[in-house]
Design a protein around this motif. Structure first.
Motif, short mmCIF file in Angstrom:
data_model
loop_
_atom_site.label_atom_id
_atom_site.label_comp_id
_atom_site.label_asym_id
_atom_site.label_seq_id
_atom_site.Cartn_x
_atom_site.Cartn_y
_atom_site.Cartn_z
N ASP A 44 60.37 20.01 48.44
CA ASP A 44 59.64 21.39 48.05
C ASP A 44 58.83 21.52 47.11
OD1 ASP A 44 60.51 22.22 50.57
OD2 ASP A 44 62.25 22.98 49.77
N ASP A 45 59.43 20.57 45.97
CA ASP A 45 58.61 20.62 44.55
C ASP A 45 57.21 19.83 44.59
OD1 ASP A 45 60.82 21.79 43.54
OD2 ASP A 45 61.91 20.11 42.99
N ILE A 46 57.16 18.82 45.44
CA ILE A 46 55.95 18.08 45.65
C ILE A 46 54.96 18.92 46.32
CG2 ILE A 46 54.92 15.92 46.55
CD1 ILE A 46 57.01 15.61 44.31
N GLU A 47 55.17 19.54 47.39
CA GLU A 47 54.21 20.39 48.04
C GLU A 47 53.26 21.29 47.40
OE1 GLU A 47 53.67 22.58 52.29
OE2 GLU A 47 55.85 22.17 51.75
N GLY A 48 52.13 21.08 47.46
CA GLY A 48 50.92 21.82 46.81
C GLY A 48 50.64 21.37 45.21
N ASN A 49 51.54 20.41 44.84
CA ASN A 49 51.35 19.97 43.20
C ASN A 49 50.89 18.48 43.41
OD1 ASN A 49 52.19 22.51 42.63
ND2 ASN A 49 54.27 22.17 43.19
N VAL A 50 51.03 17.73 42.19
CA VAL A 50 50.47 16.50 41.77
C VAL A 50 51.85 15.78 41.68
CG1 VAL A 50 49.37 15.14 40.12
CG2 VAL A 50 48.54 17.32 40.71
N ALA A 51 51.88 14.75 42.60
CA ALA A 51 53.05 13.79 42.62
C ALA A 51 53.11 12.95 41.32
CB ALA A 51 53.27 13.05 43.88
N PHE A 52 53.94 12.73 40.66
CA PHE A 52 54.21 11.80 39.76
C PHE A 52 55.07 10.71 39.97
CE2 PHE A 52 55.46 10.28 35.19
CZ PHE A 52 54.36 9.74 34.90
N ILE A 53 54.60 9.38 40.44
CA ILE A 53 55.40 8.40 40.98
C ILE A 53 55.27 6.98 39.81
CG2 ILE A 53 55.58 7.01 42.97
CD1 ILE A 53 53.83 8.83 44.42
N TYR B 262 60.21 5.93 43.12
CA TYR B 262 59.10 4.83 43.25
C TYR B 262 58.24 5.53 44.48
CZ TYR B 262 61.45 1.42 40.23
OH TYR B 262 62.01 0.83 39.53
N GLY B 263 58.65 6.58 45.03
CA GLY B 263 57.84 7.13 46.17
C GLY B 263 57.71 6.55 47.34
N CYS B 264 58.52 5.24 47.74
CA CYS B 264 58.20 4.43 48.79
C CYS B 264 58.87 5.01 50.22
CB CYS B 264 58.52 3.10 48.71
SG CYS B 264 57.77 2.34 47.28
N LYS B 265 59.44 6.20 50.04
CA LYS B 265 59.90 6.94 51.26
C LYS B 265 59.71 8.45 50.88
CE LYS B 265 64.86 7.24 49.84
NZ LYS B 265 65.67 8.02 50.26
N PRO B 266 59.88 9.27 52.04
CA PRO B 266 59.60 10.74 51.69
C PRO B 266 60.47 11.11 50.60
CG PRO B 266 59.75 10.31 54.17
CD PRO B 266 60.14 8.98 53.39
N PRO B 267 60.01 11.92 49.78
CA PRO B 267 60.61 12.52 48.55
C PRO B 267 61.77 13.31 48.76
CG PRO B 267 58.58 13.35 48.62
CD PRO B 267 58.53 12.64 49.68
N ASP B 268 62.94 13.38 48.06
CA ASP B 268 64.11 14.13 48.24
C ASP B 268 63.74 15.62 47.70
OD1 ASP B 268 65.69 11.86 49.10
OD2 ASP B 268 66.55 11.68 47.10
N ASN B 269 62.60 15.69 46.83
CA ASN B 269 62.23 16.72 46.25
C ASN B 269 60.77 17.25 46.91
OD1 ASN B 269 60.73 14.74 44.91
ND2 ASN B 269 60.58 15.77 42.88
#
Length: 174
Positions: A67-76, A58-65
């Motif tokens: 490193d994978d999110i940084e510089g990319n498109v987040a799918f929530i 749900y992306g309601c808190k900082p993501p556990d992943n």
């Protein structure tokens, strides 16, 4: 044809394409956030960038992943907090854009208007809403293929593409 033009279909929406995995190589339509975030305009164009599902979903808190999110498109996934809050958290995690989808109501074939929640947080990246049926199929396929992300181009200009040539996902039945 019924006389509907591509411009009629686009009507302010934005399109992206998945280029990997091949099972998802279609053009997808998203509805940009109404009154928060940056626009999907000429200054925003990304090619061959991962679309990464966030954890927790749900992306309601900082993501556990992170490193994978940084510089990319987040799918929530939709739920538990506002669209703006999800976008704000993804931006803080280094996402370049956000795509939100309602996986729990994946049979519904309509777009939801993502509006400002009137908090003071500023969102400076583009955010868009993806129809739930598409979101579900993307997540299901990535899981089936044991892939962490899809590779996308965002946005895709379809202004001069005839409606019948838009490579829509077959599960939509358009």
């Amino acid at each position: 044809m019924d006389g509907t033009s591509t411009a009629d279909i686009i009507n302010g929406d934005v399109f992206f394409e998945i280029i990997d995995p091949s099972e998802l190589e279609y053009t997808y339509r998203i509805r940009p956030a109404k009154d928060f975030g940056a626009p999907f305009n000429e200054s925003f164009h990304i090619k061959n960038v991962p679309l990464v599902p966030v954890h927790p979903k749900y992306g309601c808190k900082p993501p556990d992943n992170l490193d994978d999110i940084e510089g990319n498109v987040a799918f929530i996934e939709r739920g538990e907090c506002s669209f703006k809050r999800k976008s704000f958290i993804a931006e803080k995690a280094g996402a370049r854009a956000v795509i939100i989808s309602d996986i729990d109501h994946s049979t519904e074939e309509y777009f939801i208007e993502m509006i400002d929640d009137n908090t003071t947080e500023e969102v400076n990246i583009p955010a868009g809403y993806l129809m739930g049926k598409n979101g579900l199929m993307i997540l299901r396929t990535l899981k089936k293929l044991n892939k962490e992300h899809a590779i996308i181009n965002l946005p895709v200009n379809l202004t001069f593409t005839p409606v019948h040539e838009i490579n829509q996902p077959p599960w939509l039945g358009w």
